[in-house]
Write a protein that holds these residues in place. Structure first.
Motif, short mmCIF file in Angstrom:
data_model
loop_
_atom_site.label_atom_id
_atom_site.label_comp_id
_atom_site.label_asym_id
_atom_site.label_seq_id
_atom_site.Cartn_x
_atom_site.Cartn_y
_atom_site.Cartn_z
N THR A 67 0.82 -1.21 0.00
CA THR A 67 0.00 0.00 0.00
C THR A 67 0.86 1.27 0.00
OG1 THR A 67 -1.62 -1.26 1.28
CG2 THR A 67 -2.08 1.04 1.02
N HIS A 68 1.79 1.31 -0.94
CA HIS A 68 2.62 2.52 -1.11
C HIS A 68 3.25 2.95 0.21
CE1 HIS A 68 0.82 2.50 -5.04
NE2 HIS A 68 -0.38 2.63 -4.51
N ALA A 69 4.02 2.06 0.79
CA ALA A 69 4.53 2.23 2.15
C ALA A 69 5.28 3.54 2.35
CB ALA A 69 5.44 1.05 2.51
N GLY A 70 6.22 3.84 1.48
CA GLY A 70 7.04 5.04 1.69
C GLY A 70 6.22 6.31 1.72
N PRO A 149 -1.19 -5.10 4.78
CA PRO A 149 -0.96 -4.14 3.70
C PRO A 149 -0.67 -2.73 4.21
CG PRO A 149 -3.30 -4.65 3.85
CD PRO A 149 -2.59 -5.57 4.80
N ILE A 150 -0.88 -2.48 5.50
CA ILE A 150 -0.56 -1.16 6.06
C ILE A 150 0.60 -1.27 7.06
CG2 ILE A 150 -2.91 -0.30 5.73
CD1 ILE A 150 -3.14 -0.51 8.89
N CYS A 151 1.45 -2.27 6.86
CA CYS A 151 2.51 -2.55 7.84
C CYS A 151 3.42 -1.34 8.07
CB CYS A 151 3.33 -3.75 7.37
SG CYS A 151 4.42 -4.40 8.66
N ALA A 152 3.77 -0.64 7.02
CA ALA A 152 4.66 0.52 7.18
C ALA A 152 4.01 1.58 8.06
CB ALA A 152 5.02 1.10 5.81
N ALA A 153 2.73 1.85 7.80
CA ALA A 153 2.01 2.84 8.61
C ALA A 153 1.88 2.36 10.05
CB ALA A 153 0.62 3.10 8.01
N PHE A 160 -2.64 2.55 14.80
CA PHE A 160 -3.42 1.84 13.80
C PHE A 160 -3.78 0.44 14.29
CE2 PHE A 160 -1.46 5.05 11.04
CZ PHE A 160 -2.56 5.45 10.30
N CYS A 161 -2.82 -0.23 14.90
CA CYS A 161 -3.07 -1.59 15.40
C CYS A 161 -4.07 -1.57 16.56
CB CYS A 161 -1.76 -2.24 15.84
SG CYS A 161 -0.58 -2.52 14.48
N ARG A 162 -3.91 -0.62 17.47
CA ARG A 162 -4.86 -0.52 18.59
C ARG A 162 -6.26 -0.24 18.09
NH1 ARG A 162 -0.52 2.34 20.86
NH2 ARG A 162 -1.49 4.35 20.32
N ALA A 163 -6.35 0.62 17.07
CA ALA A 163 -7.66 0.97 16.52
C ALA A 163 -8.32 -0.24 15.87
CB ALA A 163 -7.53 2.11 15.52
N GLU A 164 -7.54 -1.01 15.13
CA GLU A 164 -8.10 -2.19 14.47
C GLU A 164 -8.62 -3.19 15.48
OE1 GLU A 164 -5.88 -2.42 10.14
OE2 GLU A 164 -4.99 -3.53 11.80
N GLN A 165 -7.85 -3.43 16.54
CA GLN A 165 -8.31 -4.37 17.56
C GLN A 165 -9.58 -3.86 18.22
OE1 GLN A 165 -5.23 -5.78 20.13
NE2 GLN A 165 -6.62 -6.98 21.40
N GLY A 166 -9.67 -2.56 18.42
CA GLY A 166 -10.88 -1.97 18.99
C GLY A 166 -12.09 -2.17 18.08
N VAL A 167 -11.88 -2.03 16.78
CA VAL A 167 -12.97 -2.27 15.82
C VAL A 167 -13.43 -3.72 15.89
CG1 VAL A 167 -13.53 -2.42 13.36
CG2 VAL A 167 -12.33 -0.41 14.25
#
Length: 200
Positions: A67-70, A149-153, A160-167
């Motif tokens: 997902t266009h990491a840079g 796909p959002i590993c760089a972010a 981002f990871c905390r938000a996803e787990q919350g979802v």
């Protein structure tokens, strides 16, 4: 793809999955190793020679969508530098809210936790996470994501990871707990969530 989805495999195991001989698989693995995409690891299984397992290197992992990491990281850094960390937190919260709404709409018609986990896995798979709904040896439900796909972010900002787990916790139901037991950003091969119904 098999190494990405299933982790380290021997040439015989990989050959079996591909419908070719173990020797043919080994030759392909050696070619990939010469390109720096896979490497071997010797594991002792008791008596006899150690088994050779093959796994993806960082270069091999990079062959999967990023997902266009840079560009993503540059934009996030700019937001944080120019507008402040609070602005980045607000953006993550907005993304979390819109994702939760999307998932909740897709969950309509899912009548139990198994249905909801399977639907969540399908949604995540469509977003590029190579996700599956599985059951552990102990009979526990799991959401497994073999790619991020959002590993760089996510590496730049753990929010981002905390938000996803919350979802996940929100859309799977108020009597559900979601525990992450493997984390790609933390060095794991995949992200794995154990999902349990909470009894009061």
């Amino acid at each position: 793809m098999f190494l990405k989805m299933q982790g380290a495999l021997t040439s015989a195991q990989l050959g079996s999955r591909l419908g070719i001989t173990g020797e043919a698989a080994r030759q392909q693995l050696q070619r990939l190793a010469s390109e720096g995409l896979v490497s071997e690891e010797r594991r002792s299984g008791g008596r006899g020679r150690p088994s050779v397992y093959w796994h993806l290197t960082k270069s091999g992992q990079a062959r999967f969508p990023d997902t266009h990491a840079g560009l993503t990281v540059d934009i996030l850094r700019s937001i944080s530098d120019v507008l402040g960390p609070d602005a980045l937190d607000r953006i993550i919260s907005a993304r979390e809210a819109s994702t939760q709404t999307l998932y909740e709409e897709a969950m309509v018609g899912c009548h139990d936790l198994v249905d909801r986990v399977e639907k969540l896995a399908a949604l995540r798979n469509a977003e590029g996470y190579m996700a599956t709904a599985e059951t552990s040896e102990d009979g526990e439900l799991m959401l497994v994501e073999n790619h991020c796909p959002i590993c760089a972010a996510a590496s730049f900002c753990q929010g981002f990871c905390r938000a996803e787990q919350g979802v996940f916790e929100a859309v799977l139901g108020e009597n559900t707990s979601v525990e992450r037991v493997e984390h790609i950003v933390g060095g794991g091969r995949r992200c794995t969530y154990v999902i349990r119904e909470v009894t009061t």
